[in-house]
Enzyme design. Structure first.
Site, PDB file in Angstrom:
ATOM      1  CG  HIS A  15      -3.424  -4.395 -19.104  1.00  0.00           C
ATOM      2  ND1 HIS A  15      -3.750  -5.386 -20.006  1.00  0.00           N
ATOM      3  CD2 HIS A  15      -3.802  -3.231 -19.692  1.00  0.00           C
ATOM      4  CE1 HIS A  15      -4.294  -4.834 -21.095  1.00  0.00           C
ATOM      5  NE2 HIS A  15      -4.338  -3.519 -20.922  1.00  0.00           N
ATOM      6  CD  GLU A  16      -3.926   0.336 -18.084  1.00  0.00           C
ATOM      7  OE1 GLU A  16      -3.288   0.879 -19.004  1.00  0.00           O
ATOM      8  OE2 GLU A  16      -5.081  -0.093 -18.246  1.00  0.00           O
ATOM      9  CG  HIS A  60      -0.790  -0.618 -22.382  1.00  0.00           C
ATOM     10  ND1 HIS A  60      -0.800  -1.343 -23.553  1.00  0.00           N
ATOM     11  CD2 HIS A  60      -2.038  -0.760 -21.849  1.00  0.00           C
ATOM     12  CE1 HIS A  60      -1.996  -1.906 -23.701  1.00  0.00           C
ATOM     13  NE2 HIS A  60      -2.761  -1.587 -22.680  1.00  0.00           N
ATOM     14  CG  HIS A  67      -4.862  -4.203 -25.761  1.00  0.00           C
ATOM     15  ND1 HIS A  67      -5.737  -3.198 -26.071  1.00  0.00           N
ATOM     16  CD2 HIS A  67      -4.549  -4.037 -24.448  1.00  0.00           C
ATOM     17  CE1 HIS A  67      -5.938  -2.456 -24.998  1.00  0.00           C
ATOM     18  NE2 HIS A  67      -5.227  -2.934 -24.006  1.00  0.00           N
ATOM     19  CB  CYS A  68      -1.525  -9.991 -25.690  1.00  0.00           C
ATOM     20  SG  CYS A  68      -0.938 -11.636 -26.075  1.00  0.00           S
ATOM     21  CB  CYS A  77      -1.480 -12.733 -22.419  1.00  0.00           C
ATOM     22  SG  CYS A  77      -0.181 -11.472 -22.340  1.00  0.00           S
ATOM     23  CB  CYS A 109       1.447 -14.818 -23.440  1.00  0.00           C
ATOM     24  SG  CYS A 109       1.844 -13.628 -24.730  1.00  0.00           S
ATOM     25  CB  CYS A 148       3.728 -10.258 -23.759  1.00  0.00           C
ATOM     26  SG  CYS A 148       2.239  -9.876 -24.716  1.00  0.00           S
TER      27      CYS A 148
HETATM   28 ZN   LIG Z   1      -4.731  -2.087 -22.301  1.00  0.00          ZN
HETATM   29 ZN   LIG Z   2       0.716 -11.647 -24.466  1.00  0.00          ZN
END
Ligand SMILES: [Zn+2]
Ligand SMILES: [Zn+2]
Length: 177
Positions: free
Chosen positions: A128-129, A132, A138-139, A144, A163, A166
Site C-alpha cells: 500500500h505505502e 503511494h 486511495h482506491c 484492493c 485491483c 490500480c
Molecule cells: Zn494510504
Molecule cells: Zn484499486
C-alpha cells in the site's frame, strides 16, 4: 535495474523482512534489497504521546545510487500530528515510505499469535505505502490493497493485490509490466 530498498528502523525480525522482500519483489517485479538498518530513533520520539513521528523517518530515508524507492520498516508506534496512530506513511515526492509492525500482531489485542496473518498484514501495508510512492491514491474497491484502512478488520478485508484499475495505472506509468 534499480532496486527497492527495505530499511529496518531499529531491530526487526529477519524473517519478516525476508517475507516482505519476497512479497514486494513479486508484486512490483523489481529486485528488493535489505538495506543497512537505521539505528537512530530518538529524534522521532514524542515523550508526551509515547509514540514516534513517522514523518521524521521519511526524512531519514535517503536513497543511494542503485535504489529507486526506500521503505522503512519499524516495530514502534507511529503517528502523524492530528491522528492517534498510523500504520504507515508515504511521500511520493521523496519516493519513500515507512510502515510500522507495531499494531499488526494479534497478541497486541490479547489474541493468540498468528504469524501468517501478521506477515500478510505487513505485506499489505508495505505494498500500500509503496503504491503511494508510485503515484497511486486511495482506491474505492474494498478488496484492493490501495483501499484506505485505519483498522485491522479493514486491512484483513483487502487483499495483498492491486485491483484491475490500480494495476492498469501502474502499467500505464511503466511501474509494472
Ligand atoms: Zn494510504
Ligand atoms: Zn484499486
Amino acid at each position: 535495474m534499480k532496486k527497492i530498498a527495505l530499511r529496518p528502523i531499529g531491530n526487526i525480525d529477519p524473517w519478516i523482512l525476508e517475507g516482505l522482500s519476497q512479497a514486494l519483489g513479486a508484486t512490483f517485479g523489481k529486485a528488493v534489497k535489505i538495506a543497512m538498518p537505521l539505528k537512530e530513533l530518538n529524534h522521532a520520539y514524542d515523550p508526551r504521546r509515547n509514540q514516534y513521528r513517522s514523518t521524521a523517518f521519511l526524512d531519514a530515508m535517503s536513497m543511494v545510487e542503485d535504489e529507486e524507492r526506500a521503505l522503512g520498516v519499524c516495530d514502534i508506534d507511529l503517528y502523524v500530528p492530528g491522528l492517534n496512530f498510523v500504520f504507515g506513511e508515504a511521500d511520493p515526492r521523496r519516493k519513500s515510505a515507512v510502515i510500522s509492525l507495531y499494531r499488526l500482531r494479534q497478541e497486541r489485542y490479547g489474541l493468540p499469535r498468528e504469524e501468517r496473518l501478521f506477515a500478510e498484514r505487513a505485506a499489505k501495508e508495505a505494498i500500500h505505502e509503496l503504491g503511494h510512492t508510485y503515484g497511486l491514491g486511495h482506491c474505492g474497491d474494498e478488496s484492493c490493497v490501495m483501499h484506505f484502512s485505519n483498522s485491522l478488520p479493514e486491512t484483513d478485508r483487502k487483499r495483498a493485490l492491486f485491483c484491475e484499475s490500480c494495476n492498469r495505472k501502474l502499467k500505464k506509468d511503466g511501474v509494472i509490466r
